[in-house]
Design a protein around this motif. Structure first.
Motif, PDB file in Angstrom:
ATOM      1  N   UNK A  67      -7.494  -1.408   3.192  1.00  0.00           N
ATOM      2  CA  UNK A  67      -6.415  -1.277   2.748  1.00  0.00           C
ATOM      3  C   UNK A  67      -5.791  -0.338   3.983  1.00  0.00           C
ATOM      4  N   UNK A  68      -6.097  -0.148   5.362  1.00  0.00           N
ATOM      5  CA  UNK A  68      -5.903   0.131   6.355  1.00  0.00           C
ATOM      6  C   UNK A  68      -5.177  -1.327   7.159  1.00  0.00           C
ATOM      7  N   UNK A  69      -6.099  -2.233   7.031  1.00  0.00           N
ATOM      8  CA  UNK A  69      -5.091  -3.571   7.334  1.00  0.00           C
ATOM      9  C   UNK A  69      -4.125  -4.325   6.820  1.00  0.00           C
ATOM     10  N   UNK A  70      -4.020  -3.588   5.891  1.00  0.00           N
ATOM     11  CA  UNK A  70      -2.792  -4.718   5.045  1.00  0.00           C
ATOM     12  C   UNK A  70      -1.990  -3.431   5.173  1.00  0.00           C
ATOM     13  N   UNK A  71      -1.931  -2.269   5.512  1.00  0.00           N
ATOM     14  CA  UNK A  71      -0.976  -1.114   5.575  1.00  0.00           C
ATOM     15  C   UNK A  71      -0.457  -1.561   6.408  1.00  0.00           C
ATOM     16  N   UNK A  72      -1.392  -1.841   7.520  1.00  0.00           N
ATOM     17  CA  UNK A  72      -0.555  -2.111   9.158  1.00  0.00           C
ATOM     18  C   UNK A  72       0.585  -3.470   9.216  1.00  0.00           C
ATOM     19  N   UNK A  73      -0.416  -4.457   8.276  1.00  0.00           N
ATOM     20  CA  UNK A  73       0.727  -5.363   8.507  1.00  0.00           C
ATOM     21  C   UNK A  73       2.323  -5.128   7.247  1.00  0.00           C
ATOM     22  N   UNK A  74       1.963  -4.034   6.635  1.00  0.00           N
ATOM     23  CA  UNK A  74       3.343  -3.458   5.987  1.00  0.00           C
ATOM     24  C   UNK A  74       3.876  -3.126   7.238  1.00  0.00           C
ATOM     25  N   UNK A 118       7.905   4.999   1.956  1.00  0.00           N
ATOM     26  CA  UNK A 118       7.241   6.242   1.576  1.00  0.00           C
ATOM     27  C   UNK A 118       6.410   5.473   0.360  1.00  0.00           C
ATOM     28  N   UNK A 119       7.349   4.533  -0.336  1.00  0.00           N
ATOM     29  CA  UNK A 119       6.589   3.906  -1.476  1.00  0.00           C
ATOM     30  C   UNK A 119       6.081   3.025  -1.280  1.00  0.00           C
ATOM     31  N   UNK A 120       5.702   2.966  -0.421  1.00  0.00           N
ATOM     32  CA  UNK A 120       4.299   1.118  -0.023  1.00  0.00           C
ATOM     33  C   UNK A 120       2.966   2.122   0.731  1.00  0.00           C
ATOM     34  N   UNK A 121       3.201   3.017   2.184  1.00  0.00           N
ATOM     35  CA  UNK A 121       2.461   3.269   3.000  1.00  0.00           C
ATOM     36  C   UNK A 121       2.015   4.795   2.517  1.00  0.00           C
ATOM     37  N   UNK A 122       2.354   5.428   1.460  1.00  0.00           N
ATOM     38  CA  UNK A 122       2.629   7.142   1.909  1.00  0.00           C
ATOM     39  C   UNK A 122       1.942   7.269  -0.181  1.00  0.00           C
ATOM     40  N   UNK A 123       2.394   7.034  -1.272  1.00  0.00           N
ATOM     41  CA  UNK A 123       2.358   6.490  -1.866  1.00  0.00           C
ATOM     42  C   UNK A 123       2.007   5.192  -2.913  1.00  0.00           C
ATOM     43  N   UNK A 124       1.312   4.572  -2.057  1.00  0.00           N
ATOM     44  CA  UNK A 124       0.886   3.030  -2.382  1.00  0.00           C
ATOM     45  C   UNK A 124      -0.511   2.786  -1.704  1.00  0.00           C
ATOM     46  N   UNK A 125      -0.591   2.003  -1.871  1.00  0.00           N
ATOM     47  CA  UNK A 125      -2.162   1.651  -1.208  1.00  0.00           C
ATOM     48  C   UNK A 125      -2.518  -0.330  -0.517  1.00  0.00           C
TER      49      UNK A 125
END
Length: 408
Positions: A223-230, A270-277
């Motif tokens: 999840x961390x790696x995917x979030x970094x991509x985003x 906010x939607x993708x990283x704070x409220x998402x995974x």
């Protein structure tokens, strides 16, 4: 039969959460260049063919990135530096090939590099003696075959072969669940054991086929790696606003559209990283199997890359109207993102075994979705700054829905 090693899923450590290593963070730098090059495919007056080409190039780039990302996720500190850096170098070649993608030599270089990197990533798993059950594409080579054929093919047939290869990978992602892969592995193991019993012994080749374990990804680290991509893709949106804005006159219209674009990106963050995974809006961890999370991540960030290109084009049309093609890139990518946010919310609620609440959920997603599609179809007479602000209003409506649901 003691010589047969039973396959067991690899267990991730539970004592502490593992975070991205310096090697993985360095590897992710290639995404910065890659997304910038991919966004340029949609610059100017993108046609439907340009959108299709962007889709193929993005899917190929994302697939290669994911092949090495899941390898680093499972291998951890034991990931080979040489393997990761070779993947990074190859992805740099992919990114460099995008600039001249309409030229035959660049297309061939793109295909050759893609094939080589797929086999490099697959070889890393063979050396580890593991089979990744959460995303079989990392080792599934059938999708590479059309790419190999495309190296000696010219014209549009090459694109169709690329699409066929990516479609095979999509089929593998949707068809090969972790449970099914485990069953297939055990069935293959049993067949090899039966042959060994008939021959009175096991051959060296059969021993190698049996000597593997089943590996699972670490969902927290993934999840961390995917979030970094985003984060990197959202950074491309900021870069588009800054680059185009730095070359224009700083009047009221520029300030207005710059603020609107920034607010749009903040809302998506906010939607993708704070409220998402993992960069997927409204998705909770463990709500879906990893292979489906990766599929949603792929679509989400493809839409955000196109959105970044659309924001840059809006800045270029600062004092005028958006052309139909540019308007559809901007509004269509935003609409796709809203659909993914709806999917993320629904599957997360069902996984948590709470009522979906279709009325309130659709009430806060369908209006901005309808707005974005209406702007794409009929917003030709609106100035660019008005289109961007209306999209901000749409995502604002969706955010208000989240706030209301949290209070409830």
């Amino acid at each position: 039969m003691s010589y047969v090693q039973r396959a067991e899923p690899s267990q991730r450590p539970t004592a502490e959460e593992r975070h991205a290593t310096w090697l993985e963070l360095f590897f992710d730098l290639i995404v910065v260049t890659g997304t910038a090059q991919l966004a340029h495919v949609l610059h100017g007056e993108p046609s439907l063919a340009d959108v299709g080409l962007f889709t193929l190039l993005y899917l190929a780039f994302w697939t290669i990135w994911m092949c090495f990302t899941v390898y680093g996720n499972v291998a951890g500190d034991r990931a080979r530096t040489r393997t990761m850096l070779l993947g990074m170098l190859g992805m740099a070649v992919l990114a460099a090939s995008v600039a001249g993608v309409h030229e035959g030599e660049h297309l061939r270089a793109f295909a050759v590099t893609y094939v080589v990197l797929r086999f490099v990533a697959s070889g890393a798993w063979r050396r580890r003696g593991q089979m990744l059950v959460d995303w079989p594409v990392a080792q599934f080579s059938a999708g590479v075959t059309p790419w190999i054929v495309s190296i000696w093919v010219d014209g549009r047939a090459r694109y169709w072969l690329w699409g066929a290869g990516l479609a095979i990978d999509l089929w593998a992602t949707l068809s090969f669940s972790a449970h099914k892969l485990q069953e297939n592995a055990e069935a293959r193991r049993a067949a090899v054991e039966r042959r060994a019993e008939k021959r009175g012994g096991i051959s060296e080749r059969d021993s190698q086929r049996l000597d593997f374990t089943l590996a699972h990804v670490d969902p927290v680290h993934l999840g961390e790696r995917l979030g970094l991509f985003t984060i990197i893709v959202l950074g491309e949106g900021v870069a588009q606003l800054v680059t185009v804005g730095s070359e224009a006159d700083w009047d009221h219209t520029l300030r207005s559209i710059g603020i609107a674009g920034f607010l749009l990106l903040v809302s998506i963050w906010w939607l993708s990283l704070v409220r998402g995974y993992g960069g997927v809006p409204n998705l909770r961890e463990s709500a879906l199997p990893p292979r489906l999370v990766l599929l949603l991540h792929c679509v989400t960030n493809g839409a955000l890359t196109a959105l970044a290109a659309g924001l840059g084009a809006s800045m270029e049309h600062l004092h005028g109207e958006l052309t139909e093609n540019v308007r559809w890139v901007l509004c269509g990518s935003f609409a796709t993102y809203l659909v993914i946010s709806l999917v993320g919310a629904v599957v997360s609620r069902r996984a948590a075994k709470v009522p979906v609440g279709w009325g309130g959920l659709l009430g806060h997603v369908l209006p901005p979705l309808a707005l974005s599609l209406t702007l794409g179809a009929f917003g030709g007479r609106l100035p660019a700054v008005a289109v961007v602000w209306l999209l901000v209003a749409g995502v604002g409506w969706s955010l208000l829905g989240h706030v209301a649901r949290r209070r409830t």
